[in-house]
Motif scaffolding. Structure first.
Motif, PDB file in Angstrom:
ATOM      1  N   ALA A 133      -5.793   6.654  -5.744  1.00 27.67           N
ATOM      2  CA  ALA A 133      -5.479   6.484  -7.170  1.00 27.67           C
ATOM      3  C   ALA A 133      -4.236   5.622  -7.362  1.00 27.67           C
ATOM      4  N   LYS A 134      -3.235   5.850  -6.520  1.00 31.17           N
ATOM      5  CA  LYS A 134      -2.004   5.044  -6.587  1.00 31.17           C
ATOM      6  C   LYS A 134      -2.297   3.599  -6.211  1.00 31.17           C
ATOM      7  N   HIS A 178      -5.880   4.552   1.916  1.00 31.76           N
ATOM      8  CA  HIS A 178      -6.759   5.727   1.906  1.00 31.76           C
ATOM      9  C   HIS A 178      -6.009   7.033   1.649  1.00 31.76           C
ATOM     10  N   THR A 179      -4.678   7.020   1.835  1.00 31.09           N
ATOM     11  CA  THR A 179      -3.913   8.260   1.641  1.00 31.09           C
ATOM     12  C   THR A 179      -3.726   8.598   0.169  1.00 31.09           C
ATOM     13  N   GLU A 180      -3.622   7.570  -0.674  1.00 33.35           N
ATOM     14  CA  GLU A 180      -3.461   7.771  -2.123  1.00 33.35           C
ATOM     15  C   GLU A 180      -4.276   6.709  -2.867  1.00 33.35           C
ATOM     16  N   GLU A 210       0.838  -1.196   0.000  1.00 31.83           N
ATOM     17  CA  GLU A 210       0.000   0.000   0.000  1.00 31.83           C
ATOM     18  C   GLU A 210       0.878   1.252   0.000  1.00 31.83           C
ATOM     19  N   PRO A 211       0.320   2.398  -0.426  1.00 31.12           N
ATOM     20  CA  PRO A 211       1.065   3.659  -0.306  1.00 31.12           C
ATOM     21  C   PRO A 211       1.409   3.926   1.156  1.00 31.12           C
TER      22      PRO A 211
END
Length: 316
Positions: free
Chosen positions: A274-275, A270-272, A264-265
């Motif tokens: 789209a990534k 939830h922070t990014e 995960e980012p």
């Protein structure tokens, strides 16, 4: 929504915003100080998220801003046709599914769906499917098999709905039938835990050729809170329960209960979003390419052997 262990990071980010605003209002050059603070925040994030406890990862898996099943489907597909109903009782809003076009490839997407506000949570039954949800999922899987389309399931549930009416309509039978039928599906099946993976409610759509978990998710027969309630008669020992049960993605990989972890980012999915969706797309396409190279009967045999070997102990 801030979790306890995120408070120090949020405090520094607040100072950074104040510093930038001060620079704008007073035209004072604080670029060096801003750069230093940004580096400090980045380092603190790395240290914090690299050393999360099991309970903290459980908390992250439930973050209200995490992408849910429909968020992933919307981000992954250019066209999506949602299919409804189990053709027997009703349409269970806690289980969603349908055909989606992803990079020119048609895929059957199925998953539990939670809600972001009170009204949505009530509509989606907090992501806890009834028997008709699992029967709808099986109907869609059989449809995908009929048209020779791969299946991707997204798992995110605190468990199957435990109400009396669900038991009367055959909750256990519906989940058990899904387990049996998913073993024999002739098309590639990828299962991904995107949030909570609790009990048979998760397992009901989690029999696949490849089972993966996002970095900050959990997968277990029972939630840490309910385990704490049973063993200690209180929710106060949920952190100890999470440690004892070893519920994280890393634990599951060590036990060989899953096939891999999707990173995960920094800070969580939830922070990014789209990534995270971009990473998910690459992962799904790569895995489908691998699975489609395996002959059908061999793929089914590998699927059966993988789950049959879980929990087997050999005494010397």
């Amino acid at each position: 929504m801030l979790l306890d262990f995120e408070q120090p990071i949020a405090a520094l980010e607040g100072k950074l915003r104040e510093m930038k605003k001060l620079a704008e209002d007073s035209q004072v050059d604080v670029s060096e100080a801003v750069k230093a603070l940004e580096e400090k925040i980045k380092q603190l994030k790395k240290e914090t998220y690299a050393n999360l406890t099991r309970w903290q990862r459980v908390q992250l898996s439930r973050h209200a801003d995490r992408p849910y099943t429909l968020d992933y489907i919307e981000g992954l597909t250019t066209k999506f046709i949602e299919l409804h109903g189990d053709r027997n009782v009703r349409d269970d809003k806690a289980m969603v599914g349908g055909f989606g076009e992803m990079d020119g490839r048609t895929v059957m997407f199925i998953g539990q769906q939670k809600g972001r506000n009170t009204k949505q949570r009530q509509l989606r039954n907090f992501g806890m499917p009834n028997p008709e949800g699992y029967r709808k999922a099986l109907r869609l899987m059989k449809m995908a098999e009929k048209f020779n389309k791969p299946i991707v399931t997204f798992i995110d549930t605190p468990g199957a709905f435990p109400g009396m009416e669900a038991e009367e309509r055959g909750q256990g039978e519906a989940i058990a039938r899904n387990l049996k039928e998913m073993f024999m599906l002739k098309v590639p099946v990828i299962c991904i835990v995107i949030g909570e993976g609790a009990s048979g409610g998760a397992l009901g759509i989690a029999i696949g050729d490849r089972v993966h978990m996002l970095e900050n998710t959990w997968y277990s027969v029972i939630s840490p809170e309910n385990c704490s309630t049973i063993l200690w008669r209180s929710w106060d020992y949920k952190e100890q329960a999470a440690d004892a049960m070893k519920v994280t993605a890393k634990d599951m990989l060590d036990f060989k209960l899953i096939d891999g972890i999707i990173k995960e980012p920094l800070g969580g999915a939830h922070t990014e979003p789209a990534k995270m969706i971009s990473t998910m797309r690459k992962h799904i396409l790569k895995t489908l390419d691998e699975l489609e190279q395996i002959p059908v009967q061999e793929r089914i045999s590998q699927r059966i052997d993988k789950f049959s070997s879980m929990g087997v102990v050999q005494e010397l």
